[in-house]
Enzyme design. Structure first.
Site, PDB file in Angstrom:
ATOM      1  N   HIS A  65      -9.856   1.857   5.074  1.00 14.19           N
ATOM      2  CA  HIS A  65      -8.557   2.026   5.734  1.00 14.19           C
ATOM      3  C   HIS A  65      -8.727   3.077   6.840  1.00 14.19           C
ATOM      4  CE1 HIS A  65      -4.380   2.960   6.479  1.00 14.19           C
ATOM      5  NE2 HIS A  65      -4.053   1.877   5.803  1.00 14.19           N
ATOM      6  N   GLU A 117      -6.991   5.438   7.745  1.00 10.68           N
ATOM      7  CA  GLU A 117      -6.679   6.808   7.313  1.00 10.68           C
ATOM      8  C   GLU A 117      -7.879   7.445   6.621  1.00 10.68           C
ATOM      9  OE1 GLU A 117      -3.091   5.828   5.205  1.00 10.68           O
ATOM     10  OE2 GLU A 117      -2.085   5.431   7.112  1.00 10.68           O
ATOM     11  N   ASN A 160       0.863  -1.186   0.000  1.00  6.21           N
ATOM     12  CA  ASN A 160       0.000   0.000   0.000  1.00  6.21           C
ATOM     13  C   ASN A 160       0.899   1.235   0.000  1.00  6.21           C
ATOM     14  OD1 ASN A 160      -1.827   2.023   0.346  1.00  6.21           O
ATOM     15  ND2 ASN A 160      -2.433   1.469   2.434  1.00  6.21           N
ATOM     16  N   TRP A 161       1.019   1.835  -1.173  1.00  9.06           N
ATOM     17  CA  TRP A 161       1.918   2.992  -1.293  1.00  9.06           C
ATOM     18  C   TRP A 161       1.285   4.280  -0.789  1.00  9.06           C
ATOM     19  CZ3 TRP A 161       4.017   1.784  -6.909  1.00  9.06           C
ATOM     20  CH2 TRP A 161       4.988   0.777  -6.808  1.00  9.06           C
ATOM     21  N   LYS A 162       0.021   4.251  -0.437  1.00 11.24           N
ATOM     22  CA  LYS A 162      -0.657   5.459   0.055  1.00 11.24           C
ATOM     23  C   LYS A 162      -0.381   6.622  -0.913  1.00 11.24           C
ATOM     24  CE  LYS A 162      -0.293   3.456   4.623  1.00 11.24           C
ATOM     25  NZ  LYS A 162      -0.215   3.642   6.053  1.00 11.24           N
ATOM     26  N   GLY A 213       2.786  -0.951   4.436  1.00 13.22           N
ATOM     27  CA  GLY A 213       2.863   0.458   4.074  1.00 13.22           C
ATOM     28  C   GLY A 213       4.310   0.877   3.849  1.00 13.22           C
ATOM     29  N   GLY A 214       4.909   1.534   4.844  1.00 12.52           N
ATOM     30  CA  GLY A 214       6.255   2.105   4.725  1.00 12.52           C
ATOM     31  C   GLY A 214       7.293   1.150   4.147  1.00 12.52           C
ATOM     32  N   GLU A 223      -5.597  -4.042  10.908  1.00 12.84           N
ATOM     33  CA  GLU A 223      -4.581  -3.004  11.044  1.00 12.84           C
ATOM     34  C   GLU A 223      -4.863  -2.201  12.308  1.00 12.84           C
ATOM     35  OE1 GLU A 223      -2.606  -2.071   7.009  1.00 12.84           O
ATOM     36  OE2 GLU A 223      -4.312  -0.749   7.226  1.00 12.84           O
ATOM     37  N   GLY A 251       2.411   2.891  10.963  1.00 15.46           N
ATOM     38  CA  GLY A 251       3.457   3.909  10.822  1.00 15.46           C
ATOM     39  C   GLY A 251       4.177   4.264  12.111  1.00 15.46           C
ATOM     40  N   SER A 279       3.143  -1.505  10.632  1.00 17.35           N
ATOM     41  CA  SER A 279       4.590  -1.600  10.883  1.00 17.35           C
ATOM     42  C   SER A 279       5.183  -2.967  10.541  1.00 17.35           C
ATOM     43  CB  SER A 279       4.909  -1.213  12.334  1.00 17.35           C
ATOM     44  OG  SER A 279       4.555   0.135  12.567  1.00 17.35           O
TER      45      SER A 279
HETATM   46  P1  13P Z   1       2.791   0.902   7.816  1.00 14.95           P
HETATM   47  O1  13P Z   1       3.305  -0.439   7.292  1.00 14.95           O
HETATM   48  O2  13P Z   1       3.577   2.051   7.281  1.00 14.95           O
HETATM   49  O3  13P Z   1       2.658   0.864   9.300  1.00 14.95           O
HETATM   50  O4  13P Z   1       1.331   1.091   7.211  1.00 14.95           O
HETATM   51  C1  13P Z   1       0.422   0.052   7.343  1.00 14.95           C
HETATM   52  C2  13P Z   1      -0.756   0.347   6.531  1.00 14.95           C
HETATM   53  O5  13P Z   1      -1.514   1.261   6.839  1.00 14.95           O
HETATM   54  C3  13P Z   1      -0.982  -0.473   5.329  1.00 14.95           C
HETATM   55  O6  13P Z   1      -2.254  -0.261   4.803  1.00 14.95           O
END
Ligand code: 13P
Length: 249
Positions: free
Chosen positions: A96, A98, A6-8, A221-222, A164, A170, A200
């Site tokens: 999600h 976010e 997930n590159w957001k 994510g990251g 999640e 993050g 994470s």
């Molecule tokens: P991180 O891996 O950066 O914690 O993000 C997780 C996430 O929100 C994937 O959708």
């Protein structure tokens, strides 16, 4: 076993192309690759979905990060499920944290999105997870059960879920193996769908997490933003998949 990057809201066109070239080359160097396009998925921003799908659909699958809860019409800036389907994308991420937190997406909106996806033969990847307050007060299972009221139980076999915990996204904080096991087993007791873990997740902790029996993959994510770090997560997932034939379908 499914692993989704997930590159957001990261990466412009040049960066997307650089990543995909490097990642594909490195993936070719894995000797026994048991994972295929059902297992390795990327979720870039909307402008890049169509081109990536055309160039890489033999190797990977692609996921839209969002969709409108309206079918079509005068909703400037929105992207409909029908548009997403028309470029051969078969997955959309829904709910999600976010989007729930920063864009105020309510359960009513998320139900509409899930139904539009299912009507268009798109697999919704439904995210859920507790806040730090809910975890600390030991109300996490109730909070999760509540959030998952949006899942249509008559279509549970057409969904993917992703646990999640909000406090883990993050932050570098990761629940213990037992905490992940508890949530995944709990949800599996009333919904029959694959459940990914996200929050994470990185190349150091993914081995332990992917080996949890109730975990069917990861939402990263990251650690999916750099080819080297994502390739080591995929390498671990590949080894575990090879040894256990842990597939989701
Ligand atoms: P991180 O891996 O950066 O914690 O993000 C997780 C996430 O929100 C994937 O959708």
């Amino acid at each position: 076993m499914i692993v989704i990057a997930n590159w957001k809201m990261n990466k412009n066109k040049t960066e997307v192309n650089l990543f995909m070239n490097e990642f594909s080359n490195k993936l070719n160097q894995i000797e026994t690759l048991s994972l295929n396009k059902k297992n390795i998925l990327f979720s870039p921003s909307f402008p890049f979905l169509s081109e990536l799908q055309s160039s890489y659909s033999d190797k990977f699958s692609f996921v839209a990060q969002n969709c409108s809860h309206h079918k079509y019409g005068a909703y400037t800036g929105e992207v409909s499920v029908d548009m997403i389907k028309s470029i051969n994308i078969n997955y959309v991420m829904i709910g999600h944290s976010e989007r729930r937190i920063y864009f105020g997406e309510s359960s009513e909106i998320l139900i509409k999105k899930i139904n539009l996806c299912l009507d268009n033969d798109i697999t919704p990847i439904v995210c859920f997870g507790e806040s730090i307050e809910e975890r600390k007060s030991n109300n996490h299972l109730d909070a999760i059960k509540n959030q998952l009221n949006i899942v249509p139980l008559n279509n549970q076999n057409k969904l993917i879920l992703a646990y999640e915990p909000i406090w883990s996204i993050g932050t570098g904080l990761v629940p213990s193996v037992n905490e992940i096991k508890e949530v995944h087993s709990f949800v599996k007791s009333f919904i029959n769908a694959p459940i990914l873990y996200g929050g994470s997740l990185n190349n150091k902790n993914c081995d332990e997490i992917f080996n949890i029996h109730e975990v069917d993959g990861g939402l990263v994510g990251g650690a999916s933003l750099e080819p080297d770090s994502f390739i080591s997560i995929i390498t671990k997932a590949n080894e575990i998949f090879k040894n256990s034939i842990k597939d989701v379908d």
